[in-house]
Design a protein around this motif. Structure first.
Motif, mmCIF file in Angstrom:
data_model
loop_
_atom_site.group_PDB
_atom_site.id
_atom_site.type_symbol
_atom_site.label_atom_id
_atom_site.label_comp_id
_atom_site.label_asym_id
_atom_site.label_seq_id
_atom_site.Cartn_x
_atom_site.Cartn_y
_atom_site.Cartn_z
ATOM 1 N N LEU A 169 -3.958 -6.070 -4.467
ATOM 2 C CA LEU A 169 -2.670 -6.539 -4.045
ATOM 3 C C LEU A 169 -1.564 -5.307 -3.855
ATOM 4 O O LEU A 169 -0.947 -5.092 -2.976
ATOM 5 C CB LEU A 169 -2.044 -7.372 -5.087
ATOM 6 C CG LEU A 169 -0.675 -7.891 -4.973
ATOM 7 C CD1 LEU A 169 -0.815 -9.171 -3.518
ATOM 8 C CD2 LEU A 169 -0.097 -8.799 -5.961
ATOM 9 N N VAL A 170 -1.683 -4.170 -4.793
ATOM 10 C CA VAL A 170 -1.080 -3.155 -4.809
ATOM 11 C C VAL A 170 -1.830 -1.985 -4.775
ATOM 12 O O VAL A 170 -2.732 -1.689 -5.808
ATOM 13 C CB VAL A 170 0.085 -2.994 -5.896
ATOM 14 C CG1 VAL A 170 0.845 -1.614 -5.678
ATOM 15 C CG2 VAL A 170 0.877 -4.089 -5.996
ATOM 16 N N GLN A 171 -2.021 -1.172 -3.770
ATOM 17 C CA GLN A 171 -2.973 -0.113 -3.630
ATOM 18 C C GLN A 171 -2.456 1.307 -3.419
ATOM 19 O O GLN A 171 -1.270 1.442 -2.788
ATOM 20 C CB GLN A 171 -3.973 -0.538 -2.439
ATOM 21 C CG GLN A 171 -4.824 -1.642 -2.634
ATOM 22 C CD GLN A 171 -5.563 -1.835 -1.320
ATOM 23 O OE1 GLN A 171 -6.213 -0.925 -0.740
ATOM 24 N NE2 GLN A 171 -5.921 -3.103 -0.886
ATOM 25 N N GLY A 172 -2.945 2.152 -4.063
ATOM 26 C CA GLY A 172 -2.498 3.664 -3.708
ATOM 27 C C GLY A 172 -3.516 4.333 -3.049
ATOM 28 O O GLY A 172 -4.913 4.420 -3.467
ATOM 29 N N LEU A 209 0.822 -1.221 -0.030
ATOM 30 C CA LEU A 209 0.031 0.082 -0.079
ATOM 31 C C LEU A 209 0.817 1.040 0.042
ATOM 32 O O LEU A 209 1.658 1.492 1.061
ATOM 33 C CB LEU A 209 -0.956 0.143 1.286
ATOM 34 C CG LEU A 209 -1.895 -1.091 1.232
ATOM 35 C CD1 LEU A 209 -1.230 -2.235 2.257
ATOM 36 C CD2 LEU A 209 -3.319 -0.755 1.918
ATOM 37 N N TYR A 210 0.692 2.248 -1.282
ATOM 38 C CA TYR A 210 1.285 3.376 -1.018
ATOM 39 C C TYR A 210 0.389 4.272 -0.526
ATOM 40 O O TYR A 210 -0.812 4.335 -0.888
ATOM 41 C CB TYR A 210 1.731 3.864 -2.431
ATOM 42 C CG TYR A 210 2.486 3.012 -3.429
ATOM 43 C CD1 TYR A 210 3.702 2.663 -2.999
ATOM 44 C CD2 TYR A 210 2.090 2.601 -4.579
ATOM 45 C CE1 TYR A 210 4.642 1.655 -3.760
ATOM 46 C CE2 TYR A 210 2.891 1.437 -5.137
ATOM 47 C CZ TYR A 210 4.262 1.152 -4.699
ATOM 48 O OH TYR A 210 5.022 0.607 -5.803
ATOM 49 N N ILE A 269 10.879 0.867 -9.899
ATOM 50 C CA ILE A 269 11.938 0.064 -9.658
ATOM 51 C C ILE A 269 11.216 -0.904 -8.653
ATOM 52 O O ILE A 269 11.501 -2.141 -8.603
ATOM 53 C CB ILE A 269 13.264 0.599 -9.061
ATOM 54 C CG1 ILE A 269 13.908 1.388 -10.269
ATOM 55 C CG2 ILE A 269 14.335 -0.346 -8.484
ATOM 56 C CD1 ILE A 269 15.092 2.504 -9.814
ATOM 57 N N LEU A 270 10.576 -0.535 -7.625
ATOM 58 C CA LEU A 270 10.266 -1.409 -6.451
ATOM 59 C C LEU A 270 9.145 -2.417 -7.144
ATOM 60 O O LEU A 270 9.278 -3.523 -6.654
ATOM 61 C CB LEU A 270 9.551 -0.391 -5.536
ATOM 62 C CG LEU A 270 8.960 -0.995 -4.272
ATOM 63 C CD1 LEU A 270 9.953 -1.967 -3.632
ATOM 64 C CD2 LEU A 270 8.485 0.106 -3.322
ATOM 65 N N SER A 271 8.118 -1.827 -7.757
ATOM 66 C CA SER A 271 6.854 -2.483 -8.199
ATOM 67 C C SER A 271 7.635 -3.421 -9.217
ATOM 68 O O SER A 271 7.072 -4.821 -8.909
ATOM 69 C CB SER A 271 5.821 -1.930 -8.493
ATOM 70 O OG SER A 271 6.271 -1.084 -9.581
ATOM 71 N N THR A 272 8.284 -3.048 -10.147
ATOM 72 C CA THR A 272 8.580 -4.036 -11.314
ATOM 73 C C THR A 272 9.370 -5.220 -10.639
ATOM 74 O O THR A 272 9.414 -6.461 -10.811
ATOM 75 C CB THR A 272 9.445 -3.304 -12.355
ATOM 76 O OG1 THR A 272 8.432 -2.281 -12.767
ATOM 77 C CG2 THR A 272 9.481 -4.273 -13.607
ATOM 78 N N SER A 273 10.381 -4.766 -9.618
ATOM 79 C CA SER A 273 11.417 -5.796 -9.325
ATOM 80 C C SER A 273 10.567 -6.833 -8.263
ATOM 81 O O SER A 273 10.825 -7.853 -8.215
ATOM 82 C CB SER A 273 12.390 -5.036 -8.421
ATOM 83 O OG SER A 273 13.065 -4.252 -9.322
ATOM 84 N N CYS A 332 -0.278 -2.003 -11.945
ATOM 85 C CA CYS A 332 0.124 -3.263 -11.945
ATOM 86 C C CYS A 332 -0.848 -4.340 -12.194
ATOM 87 O O CYS A 332 -0.548 -5.409 -13.001
ATOM 88 C CB CYS A 332 0.220 -3.641 -10.311
ATOM 89 S SG CYS A 332 1.782 -2.917 -9.575
ATOM 90 N N PRO A 333 -2.123 -4.412 -12.401
ATOM 91 C CA PRO A 333 -3.070 -5.287 -12.724
ATOM 92 C C PRO A 333 -2.931 -5.643 -14.402
ATOM 93 O O PRO A 333 -2.692 -6.566 -14.675
ATOM 94 C CB PRO A 333 -4.537 -4.672 -12.386
ATOM 95 C CG PRO A 333 -4.265 -3.863 -11.254
ATOM 96 C CD PRO A 333 -2.839 -3.233 -11.279
ATOM 97 N N PRO A 334 -2.960 -4.439 -15.037
ATOM 98 C CA PRO A 334 -2.805 -4.764 -16.660
ATOM 99 C C PRO A 334 -1.509 -5.347 -17.094
ATOM 100 O O PRO A 334 -1.069 -5.936 -18.056
ATOM 101 C CB PRO A 334 -2.851 -3.327 -17.270
ATOM 102 C CG PRO A 334 -2.637 -2.377 -16.412
ATOM 103 C CD PRO A 334 -3.108 -2.988 -14.743
ATOM 104 N N THR A 335 -0.315 -4.729 -16.128
ATOM 105 C CA THR A 335 1.082 -5.213 -16.689
ATOM 106 C C THR A 335 1.453 -6.398 -15.785
ATOM 107 O O THR A 335 2.093 -7.531 -16.664
ATOM 108 C CB THR A 335 2.002 -4.180 -16.233
ATOM 109 O OG1 THR A 335 1.563 -3.084 -16.376
ATOM 110 C CG2 THR A 335 3.389 -4.746 -16.471
ATOM 111 N N PHE A 336 0.975 -6.990 -14.822
ATOM 112 C CA PHE A 336 1.369 -8.401 -14.144
ATOM 113 C C PHE A 336 0.164 -9.153 -13.845
ATOM 114 O O PHE A 336 0.463 -10.116 -13.159
ATOM 115 C CB PHE A 336 1.999 -7.935 -12.886
ATOM 116 C CG PHE A 336 3.253 -7.062 -13.137
ATOM 117 C CD1 PHE A 336 4.414 -7.727 -13.770
ATOM 118 C CD2 PHE A 336 3.604 -5.840 -12.835
ATOM 119 C CE1 PHE A 336 5.617 -6.946 -14.115
ATOM 120 C CE2 PHE A 336 4.469 -4.882 -13.066
ATOM 121 C CZ PHE A 336 5.568 -5.613 -13.809
#
Length: 299
Positions: free
Chosen positions: A95-98, A67-68, A208-212, A85-89
């Motif tokens: 899972l990842v929230q802003g 969570l950001y 960098i963070l989310s992709t890695s 994140c949802p369309p890319t991964f």
């Protein structure tokens, strides 16, 4: 209210003292020179960023969320990274929230006054039921945003892993976070306008963070997005091209395979390379935690 003038992000940049006298070409050259400090700042923080990747990947693999939370530009950048994140991964939206001070309305209309409420940051995490499994990343260019500080305090109380991203040195604004990422890009070309270098460096670090993290979670094979969500023609074409590039299949064969595997590129690759039927391939992938390479190597 305490003055913020001592903060690195609020100081006047000596290279832009005569900014209103600059020609257009001089303005471009100045921005290029100043933006060069962004990569230097990331390099200086590389070890902290790597630690953030590792602890976040571990948390998400264990059922947690990322969570950001932030206000203004900082918060908008977190929302942007989460939304991609949802369309890319092919990740679920939760899972990842802003989380942005002021909510969705603040995405398009300035609501900086809302950043001053410490309790609102805490309440935002209460509403999302943050637990010790989660990672909370507080983003604040100047480091003093009460909304973010409240969120970090609440997250710590709940046992979540906390990461603080700021563009001021820790001695200027200490925090209680478990991990500090300090991105020292220096004073802005336009004094105090942290949508500039501070915003740029934040965007790059979130990339960098989310992709890695997604690489660590098995969302990538080589440098290919193999967990992409095929939701439109562009993404379907990319999926087919990925299959063609990585295998000996023709385009029509790749299309057929993708259809048999419910539009899932990773499953299609595994079925093709392993020779297994679709259902057996799905089971083997799940047993490998969704990591294509591990499944292929029988780990």
């Amino acid at each position: 209210m305490e003055s913020r003038g001592h903060l690195l992000t609020e100081q006047s940049n000596p290279n832009s003292q005569e900014l209103d006298r600059f020609s257009s070409l001089e303005l471009v050259d100045l921005f290029v020179e100043e933006d060069g400090r962004v990569l230097q700042a990331i390099t200086a923080a590389r070890e902290a960023i790597a630690q953030a990747i590792d602890c976040t990947a571990q948390a998400l693999a264990g059922g947690g969320r990322l969570l950001y939370i932030g206000a203004g530009t900082s918060g908008r950048l977190g929302v942007l990274d989460a939304a991609e994140c949802p369309p890319t991964f092919c990740t679920p939206p939760e899972l990842v929230q802003g989380i942005l001070a002021g909510g969705e309305a603040a995405l398009v209309r300035s609501s900086e006054a809302l950043e001053d409420r410490f309790e609102d940051g805490a309440l935002a995490l209460v509403e999302r039921g943050v637990t010790a499994q989660d990672v909370v990343v507080g983003i604040s260019a100047g480091g003093t945003t009460p909304y973010v500080q409240g969120a970090i305090a609440e997250a710590r109380q709940r046992g979540a892993t906390t990461i603080f991203i700021a563009c001021v040195p820790i001695e200027q604004v200490p925090s209680q976070a478990d991990l500090e990422i300090r991105l020292l890009v220096g004073p802005e070309v336009l004094a105090g306008s942290t949508r500039l270098k501070a915003g740029t460096v934040t965007k790059l670090v979130l990339n960098i963070l989310s992709t890695s993290v997604m690489v660590k979670l098995g969302k990538v094979y080589g440098n290919r997005m193999v967990d992409v969500s095929v939701t439109n023609q562009k993404l379907r074409d990319r999926a087919i091209r990925t299959l063609v590039d990585l295998t000996d299949l023709s385009r029509s064969e790749a299309e057929s395979l993708l259809d048999r595997c419910q539009q899932r590129v990773k499953l299609a690759l595994f079925v093709h390379w392993s020779g297994l039927e679709v259902e057996e391939g799905r089971s083997r992938l799940e047993a490998a935690g969704g990591h294509l390479r591990k499944a292929l190597e029988g780990e």
